[in-house]
Design a protein around this motif. Sequence first.
Motif, PDB file in Angstrom:
ATOM      1  N   GLY A 161      -8.205   2.506 -10.360  1.00 29.21           N
ATOM      2  CA  GLY A 161      -8.340   1.830  -9.188  1.00 29.21           C
ATOM      3  C   GLY A 161      -9.223   2.182  -8.550  1.00 29.21           C
ATOM      4  N   PRO A 162      -9.332   2.287  -6.954  1.00 30.63           N
ATOM      5  CA  PRO A 162     -10.495   2.205  -6.256  1.00 30.63           C
ATOM      6  C   PRO A 162     -11.289   3.556  -6.315  1.00 30.63           C
ATOM      7  CG  PRO A 162      -8.287   2.670  -4.761  1.00 30.63           C
ATOM      8  CD  PRO A 162      -8.066   2.158  -6.176  1.00 30.63           C
ATOM      9  N   MET A 163     -10.484   4.681  -7.213  1.00 31.52           N
ATOM     10  CA  MET A 163     -11.243   5.841  -7.506  1.00 31.52           C
ATOM     11  C   MET A 163     -12.056   6.174  -8.606  1.00 31.52           C
ATOM     12  SD  MET A 163     -10.459   7.010  -4.263  1.00 31.52           S
ATOM     13  CE  MET A 163     -11.220   8.587  -4.632  1.00 31.52           C
ATOM     14  N   ARG A 164     -12.130   4.701  -9.191  1.00 31.34           N
ATOM     15  CA  ARG A 164     -12.781   4.704 -10.630  1.00 31.34           C
ATOM     16  C   ARG A 164     -14.299   5.004 -10.640  1.00 31.34           C
ATOM     17  NH1 ARG A 164     -11.539  -0.618  -8.983  1.00 31.34           N
ATOM     18  NH2 ARG A 164     -13.340  -1.989  -8.779  1.00 31.34           N
ATOM     19  N   PRO A 165     -14.919   5.563 -11.606  1.00 30.96           N
ATOM     20  CA  PRO A 165     -16.240   5.838 -11.697  1.00 30.96           C
ATOM     21  C   PRO A 165     -16.915   4.198 -11.821  1.00 30.96           C
ATOM     22  CG  PRO A 165     -15.375   6.451 -13.513  1.00 30.96           C
ATOM     23  CD  PRO A 165     -14.203   6.141 -12.772  1.00 30.96           C
ATOM     24  N   PHE A 166     -18.012   4.051 -11.684  1.00 35.00           N
ATOM     25  CA  PHE A 166     -18.804   2.881 -11.698  1.00 35.00           C
ATOM     26  C   PHE A 166     -20.127   2.777 -11.855  1.00 35.00           C
ATOM     27  CE2 PHE A 166     -18.148   2.481  -7.345  1.00 35.00           C
ATOM     28  CZ  PHE A 166     -19.252   2.221  -6.743  1.00 35.00           C
ATOM     29  N   ASP A 167     -20.733   1.952 -12.479  1.00 30.97           N
ATOM     30  CA  ASP A 167     -22.159   1.487 -12.276  1.00 30.97           C
ATOM     31  C   ASP A 167     -22.359   0.094 -11.561  1.00 30.97           C
ATOM     32  OD1 ASP A 167     -23.981   3.536 -13.939  1.00 30.97           O
ATOM     33  OD2 ASP A 167     -22.332   3.418 -15.104  1.00 30.97           O
ATOM     34  N   MET A 168     -23.231  -0.185 -10.788  1.00 30.59           N
ATOM     35  CA  MET A 168     -23.465  -1.413 -10.207  1.00 30.59           C
ATOM     36  C   MET A 168     -24.719  -1.889 -10.451  1.00 30.59           C
ATOM     37  SD  MET A 168     -22.015  -2.639  -6.503  1.00 30.59           S
ATOM     38  CE  MET A 168     -20.253  -2.455  -6.904  1.00 30.59           C
ATOM     39  N   SER A 169     -24.983  -3.165 -10.750  1.00 27.12           N
ATOM     40  CA  SER A 169     -26.640  -3.456 -10.638  1.00 27.12           C
ATOM     41  C   SER A 169     -26.742  -4.519  -9.848  1.00 27.12           C
ATOM     42  CB  SER A 169     -26.971  -3.979 -12.088  1.00 27.12           C
ATOM     43  OG  SER A 169     -26.837  -3.082 -13.000  1.00 27.12           O
ATOM     44  N   PHE A 170     -27.926  -4.453  -9.070  1.00 27.82           N
ATOM     45  CA  PHE A 170     -28.327  -5.393  -8.086  1.00 27.82           C
ATOM     46  C   PHE A 170     -29.606  -6.250  -8.677  1.00 27.82           C
ATOM     47  CE2 PHE A 170     -26.104  -2.297  -5.784  1.00 27.82           C
ATOM     48  CZ  PHE A 170     -25.631  -2.837  -4.714  1.00 27.82           C
ATOM     49  N   PHE A 171     -29.279  -7.644  -8.658  1.00 29.02           N
ATOM     50  CA  PHE A 171     -30.082  -8.488  -9.170  1.00 29.02           C
ATOM     51  C   PHE A 171     -30.848  -9.343  -7.961  1.00 29.02           C
ATOM     52  CE2 PHE A 171     -27.121  -7.525 -12.352  1.00 29.02           C
ATOM     53  CZ  PHE A 171     -27.966  -7.221 -13.539  1.00 29.02           C
ATOM     54  N   ASP A 172     -31.989  -9.762  -8.096  1.00 30.42           N
ATOM     55  CA  ASP A 172     -32.737 -10.494  -7.139  1.00 30.42           C
ATOM     56  C   ASP A 172     -32.375 -12.033  -7.469  1.00 30.42           C
ATOM     57  OD1 ASP A 172     -34.604 -11.010  -9.195  1.00 30.42           O
ATOM     58  OD2 ASP A 172     -36.331  -9.824  -8.253  1.00 30.42           O
ATOM     59  N   ASN A 173     -33.161 -12.711  -6.604  1.00 29.62           N
ATOM     60  CA  ASN A 173     -32.851 -14.243  -7.170  1.00 29.62           C
ATOM     61  C   ASN A 173     -33.616 -14.709  -8.216  1.00 29.62           C
ATOM     62  OD1 ASN A 173     -31.520 -14.734  -4.685  1.00 29.62           O
ATOM     63  ND2 ASN A 173     -33.199 -15.063  -3.650  1.00 29.62           N
ATOM     64  N   SER A 174     -34.460 -13.804  -8.960  1.00 32.11           N
ATOM     65  CA  SER A 174     -35.164 -14.171 -10.326  1.00 32.11           C
ATOM     66  C   SER A 174     -34.469 -13.377 -11.356  1.00 32.11           C
ATOM     67  CB  SER A 174     -36.692 -13.948 -10.191  1.00 32.11           C
ATOM     68  OG  SER A 174     -37.332 -14.395  -9.338  1.00 32.11           O
ATOM     69  N   GLU A 175     -33.139 -13.093 -10.847  1.00 33.11           N
ATOM     70  CA  GLU A 175     -32.219 -12.132 -11.858  1.00 33.11           C
ATOM     71  C   GLU A 175     -33.022 -10.933 -12.688  1.00 33.11           C
ATOM     72  OE1 GLU A 175     -30.865 -14.886 -14.729  1.00 33.11           O
ATOM     73  OE2 GLU A 175     -29.746 -16.338 -13.208  1.00 33.11           O
ATOM     74  N   GLN A 176     -33.808 -10.393 -11.939  1.00 38.86           N
ATOM     75  CA  GLN A 176     -34.310  -9.096 -12.283  1.00 38.86           C
ATOM     76  C   GLN A 176     -33.641  -8.079 -11.464  1.00 38.86           C
ATOM     77  OE1 GLN A 176     -36.870  -8.708 -14.642  1.00 38.86           O
ATOM     78  NE2 GLN A 176     -36.582 -11.006 -14.559  1.00 38.86           N
ATOM     79  N   GLU A 177     -33.083  -6.869 -12.320  1.00 40.54           N
ATOM     80  CA  GLU A 177     -32.383  -5.691 -11.473  1.00 40.54           C
ATOM     81  C   GLU A 177     -33.329  -4.937 -10.698  1.00 40.54           C
ATOM     82  OE1 GLU A 177     -29.896  -1.711 -12.709  1.00 40.54           O
ATOM     83  OE2 GLU A 177     -30.315  -3.242 -14.252  1.00 40.54           O
ATOM     84  N   VAL A 178     -33.253  -4.909  -9.582  1.00 41.91           N
ATOM     85  CA  VAL A 178     -34.218  -4.048  -8.691  1.00 41.91           C
ATOM     86  C   VAL A 178     -33.374  -2.787  -8.129  1.00 41.91           C
ATOM     87  CG1 VAL A 178     -35.384  -6.089  -8.125  1.00 41.91           C
ATOM     88  CG2 VAL A 178     -33.299  -5.535  -6.693  1.00 41.91           C
ATOM     89  N   LEU A 179     -32.164  -2.638  -8.146  1.00 44.74           N
ATOM     90  CA  LEU A 179     -31.372  -1.603  -7.812  1.00 44.74           C
ATOM     91  C   LEU A 179     -30.287  -1.308  -8.330  1.00 44.74           C
ATOM     92  CD1 LEU A 179     -32.122   0.226  -5.085  1.00 44.74           C
ATOM     93  CD2 LEU A 179     -30.191  -1.163  -3.962  1.00 44.74           C
ATOM     94  N   HIS A 180     -29.748  -0.139  -8.736  1.00 33.58           N
ATOM     95  CA  HIS A 180     -28.684   0.612  -9.337  1.00 33.58           C
ATOM     96  C   HIS A 180     -27.994   1.539  -8.701  1.00 33.58           C
ATOM     97  CE1 HIS A 180     -26.643   0.501 -13.258  1.00 33.58           C
ATOM     98  NE2 HIS A 180     -26.525   1.748 -13.240  1.00 33.58           N
ATOM     99  N   LEU A 181     -26.653   1.397  -8.675  1.00 34.92           N
ATOM    100  CA  LEU A 181     -25.467   2.400  -8.385  1.00 34.92           C
ATOM    101  C   LEU A 181     -25.043   3.081  -9.283  1.00 34.92           C
ATOM    102  CD1 LEU A 181     -24.153   0.711  -5.050  1.00 34.92           C
ATOM    103  CD2 LEU A 181     -26.452   1.897  -5.254  1.00 34.92           C
TER     104      LEU A 181
END
Length: 222
Positions: A65-85
């Motif tokens: 549920g909400p306590m789950r581990p996760f990876d999250m990627s942030f993509f700009d408008n060119s679909e390039q990953e610029v940030l990662h959690l």
Amino acid sequence: MANTIPPGLEYLAQLDQILVKQKQEVFELLSGCEMNNKYEIKNSMGQQFLMAKEDTDCLTRQCCGPMRPFDMSFFDNSEQEVLHLHRPLSCASCCCPCCLQSIEISSRGTLLGTVHQEWSICTPINGKFTIRNVSGDEVLRIQAPWCACSCGGDVDFKVLSLDGTQVVGKITKQWRGLCAEAFTDADSFGMTFPLDMEVRTKALLLGALFLIDFLFFERSNQ
């Protein structure tokens, strides 16, 4: 160098406000099956400049549920990953100081810093958060309210200076209306900070926003 702007995050230098809106998943709403979260990150004019996508497997989402581990990627408008959690798995107990949550923020493989939940004997449920740079030094604090229930109004998390004497920003869970709050956990947030704040620190605060979302406002589907 510590004061250089990570590639792809240059636009953050122009901002003193960020809006984050979670996208509603129709299948999740109808089925109750937790889906990977997706978010739109916008400037104060409502113009999207980043898209965030969670990456976890179905079993983890349903079981943790909400306590789950996760990876999250942030993509700009060119679909390039610029940030990662990256949120590691941690036991959840508001009464135990060893069961605290954290999240790591990186940019294109380079660690920028971390956010840590801090336990307090006075406020063991809500507690506090510290923002730490890549060296592990604390740079900012976040104070959660005594009651983080979003019931009829916005909920503010104050961003404080290191000594806790000055409010330098704010993370706000925005009230979306009774029906939206009751039937979906697709939340909306606003975040403010000084325009001249270091870009890496702005990125760390963005990571803190997502940790706060999962800890306080992400609900387990029944």
